[in-house]
Structures are given as structure tokens and as C-alpha cells.
Design a protein around this motif. Structure first.
Motif, PDB file in Angstrom:
ATOM      1  N   ARG A 145       6.797   0.050 -11.355  1.00 20.92           N
ATOM      2  CA  ARG A 145       5.926  -1.131 -11.266  1.00 20.92           C
ATOM      3  C   ARG A 145       6.074  -1.761  -9.887  1.00 20.92           C
ATOM      4  NH1 ARG A 145       3.813  -3.692 -15.963  1.00 20.92           N
ATOM      5  NH2 ARG A 145       4.436  -2.644 -17.903  1.00 20.92           N
ATOM      6  N   ILE A 146       4.972  -2.243  -9.353  1.00 24.06           N
ATOM      7  CA  ILE A 146       4.966  -2.922  -8.061  1.00 24.06           C
ATOM      8  C   ILE A 146       4.653  -4.391  -8.306  1.00 24.06           C
ATOM      9  CG2 ILE A 146       3.893  -3.046  -5.777  1.00 24.06           C
ATOM     10  CD1 ILE A 146       3.080  -0.063  -6.240  1.00 24.06           C
ATOM     11  N   GLU A 147       5.538  -5.262  -7.829  1.00 26.73           N
ATOM     12  CA  GLU A 147       5.343  -6.709  -7.991  1.00 26.73           C
ATOM     13  C   GLU A 147       5.147  -7.339  -6.623  1.00 26.73           C
ATOM     14  OE1 GLU A 147       7.645 -10.648  -9.831  1.00 26.73           O
ATOM     15  OE2 GLU A 147       8.717  -8.751  -9.586  1.00 26.73           O
ATOM     16  N   ARG A 148       3.991  -7.901  -6.393  1.00 30.03           N
ATOM     17  CA  ARG A 148       3.718  -8.585  -5.130  1.00 30.03           C
ATOM     18  C   ARG A 148       4.106 -10.049  -5.274  1.00 30.03           C
ATOM     19  NH1 ARG A 148       0.270  -7.866  -0.569  1.00 30.03           N
ATOM     20  NH2 ARG A 148       0.727  -9.634   0.805  1.00 30.03           N
ATOM     21  N   LYS A 149       4.958 -10.499  -4.373  1.00 30.36           N
ATOM     22  CA  LYS A 149       5.405 -11.886  -4.374  1.00 30.36           C
ATOM     23  C   LYS A 149       4.846 -12.601  -3.143  1.00 30.36           C
ATOM     24  CE  LYS A 149       9.787 -10.643  -6.624  1.00 30.36           C
ATOM     25  NZ  LYS A 149      11.267 -10.821  -6.614  1.00 30.36           N
ATOM     26  N   THR A 150       5.148 -13.880  -3.031  1.00 32.58           N
ATOM     27  CA  THR A 150       4.654 -14.647  -1.899  1.00 32.58           C
ATOM     28  C   THR A 150       5.134 -14.065  -0.576  1.00 32.58           C
ATOM     29  OG1 THR A 150       4.632 -16.673  -3.222  1.00 32.58           O
ATOM     30  CG2 THR A 150       4.599 -16.934  -0.821  1.00 32.58           C
ATOM     31  N   ALA A 151       6.409 -13.682  -0.519  1.00 34.42           N
ATOM     32  CA  ALA A 151       6.982 -13.215   0.742  1.00 34.42           C
ATOM     33  C   ALA A 151       7.680 -11.869   0.610  1.00 34.42           C
ATOM     34  CB  ALA A 151       7.966 -14.252   1.270  1.00 34.42           C
ATOM     35  N   ALA A 152       7.373 -11.138  -0.449  1.00 36.03           N
ATOM     36  CA  ALA A 152       8.058  -9.863  -0.668  1.00 36.03           C
ATOM     37  C   ALA A 152       7.235  -8.959  -1.573  1.00 36.03           C
ATOM     38  CB  ALA A 152       9.433 -10.096  -1.278  1.00 36.03           C
ATOM     39  N   VAL A 153       7.641  -7.700  -1.590  1.00 36.36           N
ATOM     40  CA  VAL A 153       7.091  -6.728  -2.533  1.00 36.36           C
ATOM     41  C   VAL A 153       8.278  -6.068  -3.226  1.00 36.36           C
ATOM     42  CG1 VAL A 153       5.679  -4.685  -2.873  1.00 36.36           C
ATOM     43  CG2 VAL A 153       5.093  -6.307  -1.047  1.00 36.36           C
ATOM     44  N   ALA A 154       8.238  -6.033  -4.548  1.00 39.35           N
ATOM     45  CA  ALA A 154       9.333  -5.449  -5.326  1.00 39.35           C
ATOM     46  C   ALA A 154       8.875  -4.167  -6.006  1.00 39.35           C
ATOM     47  CB  ALA A 154       9.836  -6.441  -6.370  1.00 39.35           C
ATOM     48  N   TRP A 155       9.799  -3.210  -6.073  1.00 42.42           N
ATOM     49  CA  TRP A 155       9.558  -1.898  -6.688  1.00 42.42           C
ATOM     50  C   TRP A 155      10.496  -1.785  -7.879  1.00 42.42           C
ATOM     51  CZ3 TRP A 155       6.598   2.516  -6.205  1.00 42.42           C
ATOM     52  CH2 TRP A 155       7.146   3.734  -6.587  1.00 42.42           C
ATOM     53  N   HIS A 156       9.938  -1.847  -9.092  1.00 46.34           N
ATOM     54  CA  HIS A 156      10.724  -1.846 -10.325  1.00 46.34           C
ATOM     55  C   HIS A 156      10.755  -0.448 -10.943  1.00 46.34           C
ATOM     56  CE1 HIS A 156      10.951  -6.300 -10.759  1.00 46.34           C
ATOM     57  NE2 HIS A 156       9.783  -6.267 -10.141  1.00 46.34           N
ATOM     58  N   THR A 157      11.946  -0.007 -11.363  1.00 46.12           N
ATOM     59  CA  THR A 157      12.085   1.332 -11.949  1.00 46.12           C
ATOM     60  C   THR A 157      12.565   1.303 -13.393  1.00 46.12           C
ATOM     61  OG1 THR A 157      14.381   1.575 -11.182  1.00 46.12           O
ATOM     62  CG2 THR A 157      12.628   2.282  -9.673  1.00 46.12           C
ATOM     63  N   ARG A 158      12.467   0.154 -14.042  1.00 42.82           N
ATOM     64  CA  ARG A 158      12.996   0.029 -15.402  1.00 42.82           C
ATOM     65  C   ARG A 158      12.320   1.004 -16.368  1.00 42.82           C
ATOM     66  NH1 ARG A 158      16.414  -3.494 -17.164  1.00 42.82           N
ATOM     67  NH2 ARG A 158      16.267  -4.568 -15.179  1.00 42.82           N
ATOM     68  N   GLU A 159      11.041   1.332 -16.102  1.00 40.53           N
ATOM     69  CA  GLU A 159      10.316   2.237 -17.000  1.00 40.53           C
ATOM     70  C   GLU A 159      10.272   3.668 -16.488  1.00 40.53           C
ATOM     71  OE1 GLU A 159       6.799  -0.005 -19.070  1.00 40.53           O
ATOM     72  OE2 GLU A 159       7.012  -0.835 -17.042  1.00 40.53           O
ATOM     73  N   GLU A 188       0.836  -1.203   0.000  1.00 38.38           N
ATOM     74  CA  GLU A 188       0.000   0.000   0.000  1.00 38.38           C
ATOM     75  C   GLU A 188       0.873   1.255   0.000  1.00 38.38           C
ATOM     76  OE1 GLU A 188      -3.522   2.145   2.663  1.00 38.38           O
ATOM     77  OE2 GLU A 188      -2.797   0.136   3.204  1.00 38.38           O
ATOM     78  N   ALA A 189       1.965   1.225   0.777  1.00 38.81           N
ATOM     79  CA  ALA A 189       2.873   2.379   0.814  1.00 38.81           C
ATOM     80  C   ALA A 189       3.537   2.602  -0.543  1.00 38.81           C
ATOM     81  CB  ALA A 189       3.923   2.174   1.900  1.00 38.81           C
ATOM     82  N   PHE A 190       3.918   1.523  -1.202  1.00 44.20           N
ATOM     83  CA  PHE A 190       4.504   1.644  -2.530  1.00 44.20           C
ATOM     84  C   PHE A 190       3.477   2.183  -3.533  1.00 44.20           C
ATOM     85  CE2 PHE A 190       8.272  -1.601  -2.326  1.00 44.20           C
ATOM     86  CZ  PHE A 190       8.946  -0.725  -1.489  1.00 44.20           C
ATOM     87  N   THR A 191       2.239   1.779  -3.370  1.00 46.53           N
ATOM     88  CA  THR A 191       1.182   2.290  -4.248  1.00 46.53           C
ATOM     89  C   THR A 191       1.035   3.799  -4.094  1.00 46.53           C
ATOM     90  OG1 THR A 191      -0.014   0.175  -4.171  1.00 46.53           O
ATOM     91  CG2 THR A 191      -1.269   2.115  -4.844  1.00 46.53           C
ATOM     92  N   MET A 192       1.122   4.285  -2.862  1.00 40.82           N
ATOM     93  CA  MET A 192       1.076   5.719  -2.614  1.00 40.82           C
ATOM     94  C   MET A 192       2.305   6.401  -3.219  1.00 40.82           C
ATOM     95  SD  MET A 192      -1.720   6.343  -0.941  1.00 40.82           S
ATOM     96  CE  MET A 192      -1.444   7.916  -0.132  1.00 40.82           C
ATOM     97  N   LEU A 193       3.482   5.759  -3.079  1.00 37.73           N
ATOM     98  CA  LEU A 193       4.713   6.326  -3.623  1.00 37.73           C
ATOM     99  C   LEU A 193       4.644   6.421  -5.142  1.00 37.73           C
ATOM    100  CD1 LEU A 193       7.609   7.323  -3.001  1.00 37.73           C
ATOM    101  CD2 LEU A 193       8.354   4.933  -3.174  1.00 37.73           C
ATOM    102  N   LEU A 224      11.676   4.324   2.454  1.00 35.26           N
ATOM    103  CA  LEU A 224      10.336   4.047   2.957  1.00 35.26           C
ATOM    104  C   LEU A 224      10.282   2.700   3.662  1.00 35.26           C
ATOM    105  CD1 LEU A 224       7.312   4.820   3.065  1.00 35.26           C
ATOM    106  CD2 LEU A 224       7.050   3.731   0.824  1.00 35.26           C
ATOM    107  N   ALA A 225      10.903   1.700   3.047  1.00 32.80           N
ATOM    108  CA  ALA A 225      10.895   0.353   3.627  1.00 32.80           C
ATOM    109  C   ALA A 225      11.643   0.307   4.948  1.00 32.80           C
ATOM    110  CB  ALA A 225      11.507  -0.638   2.645  1.00 32.80           C
ATOM    111  N   SER A 226      12.799   0.957   4.997  1.00 29.51           N
ATOM    112  CA  SER A 226      13.629   0.869   6.197  1.00 29.51           C
ATOM    113  C   SER A 226      13.117   1.747   7.334  1.00 29.51           C
ATOM    114  CB  SER A 226      15.078   1.237   5.859  1.00 29.51           C
ATOM    115  OG  SER A 226      15.151   2.554   5.347  1.00 29.51           O
ATOM    116  N   THR A 227      12.702   2.966   7.038  1.00 28.16           N
ATOM    117  CA  THR A 227      12.295   3.888   8.102  1.00 28.16           C
ATOM    118  C   THR A 227      10.875   3.644   8.596  1.00 28.16           C
ATOM    119  OG1 THR A 227      11.591   5.555   6.478  1.00 28.16           O
ATOM    120  CG2 THR A 227      13.860   5.676   7.274  1.00 28.16           C
ATOM    121  N   SER A 228       9.972   3.303   7.694  1.00 32.12           N
ATOM    122  CA  SER A 228       8.565   3.135   8.076  1.00 32.12           C
ATOM    123  C   SER A 228       8.223   1.713   8.500  1.00 32.12           C
ATOM    124  CB  SER A 228       7.647   3.557   6.923  1.00 32.12           C
ATOM    125  OG  SER A 228       7.826   4.911   6.590  1.00 32.12           O
TER     126      SER A 228
END
Length: 267
Positions: A129-143, A116-121, A159-163
Motif C-alpha cells: 500500500r502507498i500512503e501519501r502524506k503532507t510531507a512524505a510517502v509511505a510504503w506499507h508491506t503489512r499485506e 510515482e516510483a512507488f506506484t511502478m514498484l 529506490l528512495a535513497s539511490t534514485s
């Protein structure tokens, strides 16, 4: 194929081993990167080479990836003889490596929150692009526009580390936040021990593959190969995905020759 004579010699030596384990990363190693991660596919012949290896006597093949297990299986199309290791070692088709990830309610809630935080970002970086995995969320910046890519990666990592108190894992134009504390290196070591490998060959291209390169750096029975440029702990290097794919196909052919010499009935 850009493979040095020294590397070819070492591949020949590995192919002659008593018990061989050949493993490879997926994205960026045998599957060219795509803007849409769901469109990544292995180069023709590579998965077939892994299957060929896995069906030979005293030979084992594995795909090791940050992808979750189900996605890795779907994108690679690898048949059951090939061991799949997903989520950077958190999941595997081989229970000797790890069991499919089973997350408690707290872990799932953390993943929901970071997604949800990545969606806001993404309002600031709409091409991410936001990729939801089984045990992780990835934030892709290729585009994401080139001028903003580092900024977008840094924003997601902070965001991940501080929040959320999560340790961001950087890759090529991606930052990932996982609720599992695992590494590719440790998981491949477990597989190597489980099968009794006397030689291990591994191909990888990214930061997360350095855990494998470091794990096997001083192992005389191992040959690790970095795909592409960049500082590395790997024993050797090839220039691109096409070179890695051809090297794997070469090992499969060499190993078949070895197997047939040992047992003419080998296929």
C-alpha cells in the motif's frame, strides 16, 4: 493489565508532578495496527483519558505521530485541548512546537516523483500500500506475503535513497520517505519546554519513537515506555496496545485525584 509494580510506582510519581506532560504515539501504541492504515482507531477510553488530562490544571496531553496532522486529527478524533504533533514533528496544532507544513514546489515535486516510483514498484509487489502524506510517502508491506516483506521494504528503501537521495525511515512493516528533517524526540522536547513540564511521560512502540526515548533517556524527570518487544532506550516496557491504553487511563485517574486534593473544584 501487565504493568509491573515498579512501573505503577513511577506512574504514580509522574501523576503527582507539579506540571505534567503525557504524550503518546498513535499507531501501534493506542491504536492497533490495521492492514488498511485509514481504518486505525484508538482503543476506547484512551482519547477520552488524554482529553481528561489536558483539561486538568497544570497538565498537558499530546498525540505524536508520523501521520500528517489532518489525518491524525481525523483518525484520533482528539479534541482541541490535546496537542497534535504530526509528520514526526514537522506539523503541530501547537505553534510552539511547529507550524503546519508549508512545502515549496521543489518538495512537492519530489513527493510526486517518489509516489510515482512507488506506484511502478507496486507492479512487483501488488499487495503493498502507498500512503501519501503532507510531507512524505509511505510504503506499507503489512499485506505483502510474509516471504516477500523484507524484500519489498528493501526495494522501496533502495529506490528512495539511490534514485531520490532520500533517507528512508523504517517502521513496523513500513518504510517512509519524508522531505522534512524532523524527529518526534526534538518536537516533544520543544513542547515540554514550552509548557514548563516538570515530568514527561511518553508511550511509543516503533523505531521512530526511539528518538523520543533517546532524547529523554538521561532525563530524571521523564518516564518513557516501550510498547511491545524489541531493543529500546525506553525506561520501561509494557507488552501490548491494551496495556498502554490502560496505563494512560490509569495516569488520568491518578492525576484527577491529585488535582482534586489540590483544588476540590477541579474536574
Amino acid at each position: 493489565m501487565t504493568i509491573t509494580a515498579d512501573l505503577l510506582t513511577r506512574l504514580n510519581e509522574a501523576a503527582a508532578a507539579r506540571e505534567l506532560l503525557l504524550a503518546t504515539d498513535f499507531d501501534g501504541t493506542i491504536a492497533p495496527f490495521q492492514n488498511d492504515p485509514s481504518r486505525c482507531r484508538a482503543l476506547p477510553g484512551t482519547v477520552e483519558a488524554l482529553e481528561s488530562l489536558a483539561r486538568l490544571p497544570r497538565t498537558h496531553a499530546a498525540l505524536v505521530s508520523g501521520r500528517d496532522l489532518a489525518t491524525l486529527a481525523s483518525l484520533s478524533g482528539a479534541p482541541s485541548p490535546v496537542v497534535l504533533i504530526g509528520s514526526h514533528g514537522g506539523e503541530s496544532s501547537d505553534p510552539q512546537v511547529s507550524s503546519p507544513a508549508s512545502l515549496d514546489a521543489g518538495a512537492l515535486a519530489r513527493l510526486d516523483a517518489i509516489a510515482e516510483a512507488f506506484t511502478m514498484l507496486r507492479r512487483r509487489y501488488p499487495h503493498a500500500r502507498i500512503e501519501r502524506k503532507t510531507a512524505a510517502v509511505a510504503w506499507h508491506t503489512r499485506e505483502v506475503p510474509t516471504a516477500e516483506q523484507l524484500e519489498a521494504l528493501d526495494a522501496a528503501a533502495r529506490l528512495a535513497s539511490t534514485s531520490f537521495g532520500m533517507r528512508p525511515l523504517f517502521g513496523k512493516q513500513v518504510v517512509e520517505c519524508s522531505v522534512l528533517e524532523v524527529t518526534k524526540g526534538a518536537s516533544l522536547r520543544r513542547l515540554a519546554r514550552a509548557v514548563g513540564a516538570s515530568a514527561v511521560v511518553y508511550f511509543g512502540d516503533d523505531t521512530t519513537d526511539e528518538t523520543v526515548f533517546s532524547e529523554f533517556a538521561s532525563d530524571p524527570s521523564a518516564l518513557t515506555v516501550k510498547v511491545g518487544a524489541g531493543t529500546t532506550s525506553a525506561h520501561a516496557r509494557v507488552e501490548c496496545v491494551q496495556d498502554a491504553a490502560e496505563a494512560i487511563v490509569t495516569v488520568a485517574a491518578l492525576r484527577l485525584e491529585v488535582a482534586m486534593k489540590r483544588d476540590p473544584a477541579a474536574r
